[in-house]
Design a protein around this motif. Structure first.
Motif, mmCIF file in Angstrom:
data_model
loop_
_atom_site.group_PDB
_atom_site.id
_atom_site.type_symbol
_atom_site.label_atom_id
_atom_site.label_comp_id
_atom_site.label_asym_id
_atom_site.label_seq_id
_atom_site.Cartn_x
_atom_site.Cartn_y
_atom_site.Cartn_z
ATOM 1 N N LEU A 82 1.036 -1.280 0.233
ATOM 2 C CA LEU A 82 0.259 0.180 -0.135
ATOM 3 C C LEU A 82 1.165 1.240 -0.362
ATOM 4 O O LEU A 82 -0.012 2.374 -0.025
ATOM 5 N N THR A 83 2.140 1.182 0.381
ATOM 6 C CA THR A 83 3.195 2.184 0.822
ATOM 7 C C THR A 83 2.155 3.322 1.987
ATOM 8 O O THR A 83 1.231 3.406 2.040
ATOM 9 N N PRO A 84 3.510 4.041 2.477
ATOM 10 C CA PRO A 84 2.809 5.416 2.883
ATOM 11 C C PRO A 84 1.531 5.929 2.714
ATOM 12 O O PRO A 84 0.805 6.964 3.291
ATOM 13 N N GLU A 85 1.388 5.679 0.930
ATOM 14 C CA GLU A 85 0.016 7.069 0.592
ATOM 15 C C GLU A 85 -0.946 6.243 0.531
ATOM 16 O O GLU A 85 -2.400 6.811 1.029
ATOM 17 N N GLY A 86 -1.012 4.246 0.968
ATOM 18 C CA GLY A 86 -1.754 3.885 1.079
ATOM 19 C C GLY A 86 -2.661 4.228 2.758
ATOM 20 O O GLY A 86 -2.102 4.363 3.608
ATOM 21 N N THR A 87 -3.772 3.129 2.922
ATOM 22 C CA THR A 87 -4.395 3.188 3.759
ATOM 23 C C THR A 87 -4.845 1.502 4.760
ATOM 24 O O THR A 87 -6.005 0.730 4.018
ATOM 25 N N LEU A 88 -4.417 1.525 5.452
ATOM 26 C CA LEU A 88 -5.092 -0.290 5.570
ATOM 27 C C LEU A 88 -5.866 -0.433 6.706
ATOM 28 O O LEU A 88 -5.900 0.225 8.126
ATOM 29 N N VAL A 89 -7.438 -0.889 6.894
ATOM 30 C CA VAL A 89 -8.183 -0.427 7.331
ATOM 31 C C VAL A 89 -8.573 -2.150 8.094
ATOM 32 O O VAL A 89 -8.600 -2.750 7.358
ATOM 33 N N VAL A 90 -8.667 -2.418 9.871
ATOM 34 C CA VAL A 90 -9.440 -3.577 9.967
ATOM 35 C C VAL A 90 -10.435 -3.420 11.011
ATOM 36 O O VAL A 90 -10.838 -2.476 11.614
ATOM 37 N N PRO A 91 -11.641 -4.156 11.292
ATOM 38 C CA PRO A 91 -12.597 -4.321 12.238
ATOM 39 C C PRO A 91 -11.804 -4.851 13.727
ATOM 40 O O PRO A 91 -11.288 -5.104 13.984
ATOM 41 N N THR A 92 -12.015 -3.494 14.505
ATOM 42 C CA THR A 92 -11.911 -3.942 15.888
ATOM 43 C C THR A 92 -13.040 -4.073 17.028
ATOM 44 O O THR A 92 -12.385 -3.170 17.337
ATOM 45 N N HIS A 93 -14.200 -4.298 16.382
ATOM 46 C CA HIS A 93 -15.503 -4.961 17.542
ATOM 47 C C HIS A 93 -14.868 -5.169 18.581
ATOM 48 O O HIS A 93 -14.222 -6.094 18.768
ATOM 49 N N THR A 94 -16.154 -4.731 19.291
ATOM 50 C CA THR A 94 -16.026 -5.381 20.656
ATOM 51 C C THR A 94 -17.443 -5.469 21.083
ATOM 52 O O THR A 94 -17.925 -4.715 22.070
ATOM 53 N N PRO A 95 -17.716 -6.851 19.851
ATOM 54 C CA PRO A 95 -19.334 -7.434 20.934
ATOM 55 C C PRO A 95 -19.777 -7.595 22.648
ATOM 56 O O PRO A 95 -20.757 -7.589 23.054
ATOM 57 N N GLU A 96 -18.452 -8.006 22.915
ATOM 58 C CA GLU A 96 -18.949 -8.242 24.423
ATOM 59 C C GLU A 96 -19.218 -7.007 25.180
ATOM 60 O O GLU A 96 -19.773 -7.160 25.950
#
Length: 243
Positions: free
Chosen positions: A34-48
């Motif tokens: 992705l390089t520094p110009e890109g962006t990685l996104v992830v879900p960090t949900h907390t359903p509990e």
């Protein structure tokens, strides 16, 4: 996936199999592409962080409910780990240097890269997976979805299509929030009722007509697709097939 892209990843490290360097090597490889110009996104949900009266996997005795509500620490984007089922890669991205995380107590997302702050900065309590959530931000940025070792049942972006229905089902939600002074407060609010029971069907129908790149990563199957195309397709599919 190319340099400068915005990519929302759902992953199962176990499905990939042995990786030299483990989860760190996987995240470093993704960020390198992705390089520094890109962006990685992830879900960090907390359903509990939800009403224990509704817990089913496993349920807890009713006498515990008021204790859980009173004693649960408020959600803190810096300290609260990603919840069960989010995976080791998501938790690693959450703690990556420079990572940013949204403030929703149940459906937070973390991001690393050029657009991280833009993606996570607005996440309203009563719009968990709608246009004013990180999902909506990824849509506006014309990002991609990467399903790494998992299927469409885990494709959270399809929930954005639910929020866009003309009259979606709604329900009361509750959880523990962190006050500015660090103390916890149990609060209740209303939002769209999420339902991923037909996501596999939607994903199969989408793949039959759309450009979804499918390939192998270690022992896992990976799927890469336009988030905007998937959401637009799911929006129309739900309006026709859901009652």
């Amino acid at each position: 996936m190319r340099a400068g892209d915005v990519v929302l990843m759902h992953s199962s490290l176990r499905s990939i199999g042995f990786v030299v360097g483990g989860p760190q090597a996987v995240v470093e490889a993704l960020l390198a592409v992705l390089t520094p110009e890109g962006t990685l996104v992830v879900p960090t949900h907390t359903p509990e962080n939800s009403d224990p009266a509704r817990w089913t996997n496993p349920p807890v005795p009713e006498p515990w409910w008021p204790v859980i509500r009173a004693e649960s620490p408020g959600f803190d984007p810096d300290r609260t780990p990603a919840g069960r089922g989010m995976g080791r890669l998501a938790e690693l991205v959450r703690t990556w240097p420079g990572a940013r995380r949204s403030i929703h107590p149940q459906f937070s997302f973390a991001a690393v890269g050029a657009a991280a702050e833009e993606i996570v900065s607005e996440h309203l309590l009563d719009d968990a997976l709608g246009d004013r959530s990180p999902l909506g931000a990824v849509y506006r940025l014309d990002g991609s979805v990467l399903l790494l070792g998992c299927g469409h049942a885990n494709n959270t972006s399809l929930h954005l299509a639910e929020w866009r229905q003309a009259d979606p089902a709604r329900h009361l939600v509750s959880g523990s929030l962190c006050r500015p002074d660090g103390t916890a407060s149990w609060q209740e609010w209303e939002d769209v009722a999420e339902d991923e029971s037909d996501f596999d069907r939607i994903g199969s129908a989408f793949e039959a007509v759309a450009d979804v790149r499918v390939g192998g990563v270690g022992a896992a199957t990976a799927r890469l697709m336009s988030q905007r195309a998937a959401v637009d397709f799911a929006t129309g599919w739900m309006s026709q097939h859901r009652t």
